[in-house]
Design a protein around this motif. Structure first.
Motif, PDB file in Angstrom:
ATOM      1  N   ASN A 106      57.417 -52.775   9.927  1.00  0.00           N
ATOM      2  CA  ASN A 106      57.029 -52.577  11.322  1.00  0.00           C
ATOM      3  C   ASN A 106      56.447 -51.183  11.538  1.00  0.00           C
ATOM      4  N   GLU A 107      57.005 -50.171  10.864  1.00  0.00           N
ATOM      5  CA  GLU A 107      56.475 -48.814  10.997  1.00  0.00           C
ATOM      6  C   GLU A 107      55.064 -48.738  10.419  1.00  0.00           C
ATOM      7  N   ASP A 108      54.844 -49.368   9.250  1.00  0.00           N
ATOM      8  CA  ASP A 108      53.513 -49.385   8.644  1.00  0.00           C
ATOM      9  C   ASP A 108      52.516 -50.081   9.560  1.00  0.00           C
ATOM     10  N   GLU A 109      52.938 -51.207  10.119  1.00  0.00           N
ATOM     11  CA  GLU A 109      52.065 -51.974  11.002  1.00  0.00           C
ATOM     12  C   GLU A 109      51.724 -51.176  12.258  1.00  0.00           C
ATOM     13  N   THR A 110      52.710 -50.465  12.789  1.00  0.00           N
ATOM     14  CA  THR A 110      52.483 -49.644  13.974  1.00  0.00           C
ATOM     15  C   THR A 110      51.520 -48.508  13.666  1.00  0.00           C
ATOM     16  N   ALA A 111      51.659 -47.882  12.502  1.00  0.00           N
ATOM     17  CA  ALA A 111      50.771 -46.789  12.121  1.00  0.00           C
ATOM     18  C   ALA A 111      49.336 -47.286  11.968  1.00  0.00           C
ATOM     19  N   VAL A 112      49.154 -48.456  11.372  1.00  0.00           N
ATOM     20  CA  VAL A 112      47.814 -49.025  11.214  1.00  0.00           C
ATOM     21  C   VAL A 112      47.209 -49.331  12.583  1.00  0.00           C
ATOM     22  N   ALA A 113      48.002 -49.876  13.475  1.00  0.00           N
ATOM     23  CA  ALA A 113      47.509 -50.199  14.816  1.00  0.00           C
ATOM     24  C   ALA A 113      47.119 -48.933  15.571  1.00  0.00           C
ATOM     25  N   LYS A 114      47.896 -47.865  15.428  1.00  0.00           N
ATOM     26  CA  LYS A 114      47.573 -46.606  16.105  1.00  0.00           C
ATOM     27  C   LYS A 114      46.281 -46.013  15.545  1.00  0.00           C
ATOM     28  N   ASP A 115      46.113 -46.078  14.202  1.00  0.00           N
ATOM     29  CA  ASP A 115      44.882 -45.562  13.599  1.00  0.00           C
ATOM     30  C   ASP A 115      43.676 -46.352  14.081  1.00  0.00           C
ATOM     31  N   ALA A 116      43.809 -47.657  14.181  1.00  0.00           N
ATOM     32  CA  ALA A 116      42.707 -48.495  14.648  1.00  0.00           C
ATOM     33  C   ALA A 116      42.374 -48.180  16.106  1.00  0.00           C
ATOM     34  N   LYS A 118      42.825 -45.296  17.586  1.00  0.00           N
ATOM     35  CA  LYS A 118      42.165 -43.990  17.608  1.00  0.00           C
ATOM     36  C   LYS A 118      40.697 -44.128  17.213  1.00  0.00           C
ATOM     37  N   ASP A 119      40.423 -44.925  16.173  1.00  0.00           N
ATOM     38  CA  ASP A 119      39.042 -45.125  15.726  1.00  0.00           C
ATOM     39  C   ASP A 119      38.208 -45.805  16.802  1.00  0.00           C
ATOM     40  N   ALA A 120      38.782 -46.740  17.501  1.00  0.00           N
ATOM     41  CA  ALA A 120      38.056 -47.452  18.549  1.00  0.00           C
ATOM     42  C   ALA A 120      37.802 -46.552  19.756  1.00  0.00           C
TER      43      ALA A 120
END
Length: 165
Positions: A106-116, A118-120
């Protein structure tokens, strides 16, 4: 209520599915289709055993001042049988490993979602994404491809030009 008194309520009633009890007996060396009396007796024995363990665990939880049962309560109830106790401890360890793995996932998934996100949210330097895509295109060939791929008003899908491969 004492577990023996509770077990009296279910006399004659089967707790477990007949097919599951039959499969269990077959796995431990009985015939494929065991006698109904054998299945009934095994059902009663297992039900009484589980009632007793749950009763002891609930009694321990009551003494500890809790209404809900925890694994520790079952561990306490099985403390006199090392085989059962070992099995419960291994189940507790596996449960903890699964919990940690889920938390890490869940932490990995949350980090990926936050990075996405930020990029958007980051503005592009040249304007729009379409402008960026057009900057990378080779002049004439790629522009022809883009124009032929986008249908114009009044053309049918059969008349569209296919893009070169």
């Amino acid at each position: 209520m004492e577990p023996r008194a509770r077990a009296g309520k279910n006399v004659g009633k089967e707790t477990f599915n007949r097919k599951e009890v039959s499969s269990l007996l077959y796995a431990y060396g009985d015939v494929e289709d065991p006698l109904p009396d054998t299945m009934r007796v095994l059902d009663e024995i297992v039900t009484e055993f589980l009632d007793g363990i749950c009763f002891e665990a609930s009694r321990h939880a009551q003494v500890a001042g809790r209404q809900k049962l925890k694994f520790d309560d079952f561990e306490f109830a099985l403390r006199r049988n090392p085989q059962y106790l070992g099995r419960v401890r291994s189940m507790i360890e596996k449960r903890q490993e699964i919990k940690e793995a889920r938390q890490g996932f869940n932490e990995d998934e949350t980090a990926v979602a936050k990075d996405a996100a930020k990029d958007a949210a980051a503005p592009t330097t040249s304007g729009t994404a379409r402008d960026d895509a057009l900057d990378d295109l080779d002049e004439d060939e790629d522009l022809e491809y883009l124009n032929s791929a986008v249908p114009t008003k009044g053309t049918s899908s059969k008349k569209r030009k296919k893009a070169p491969k």
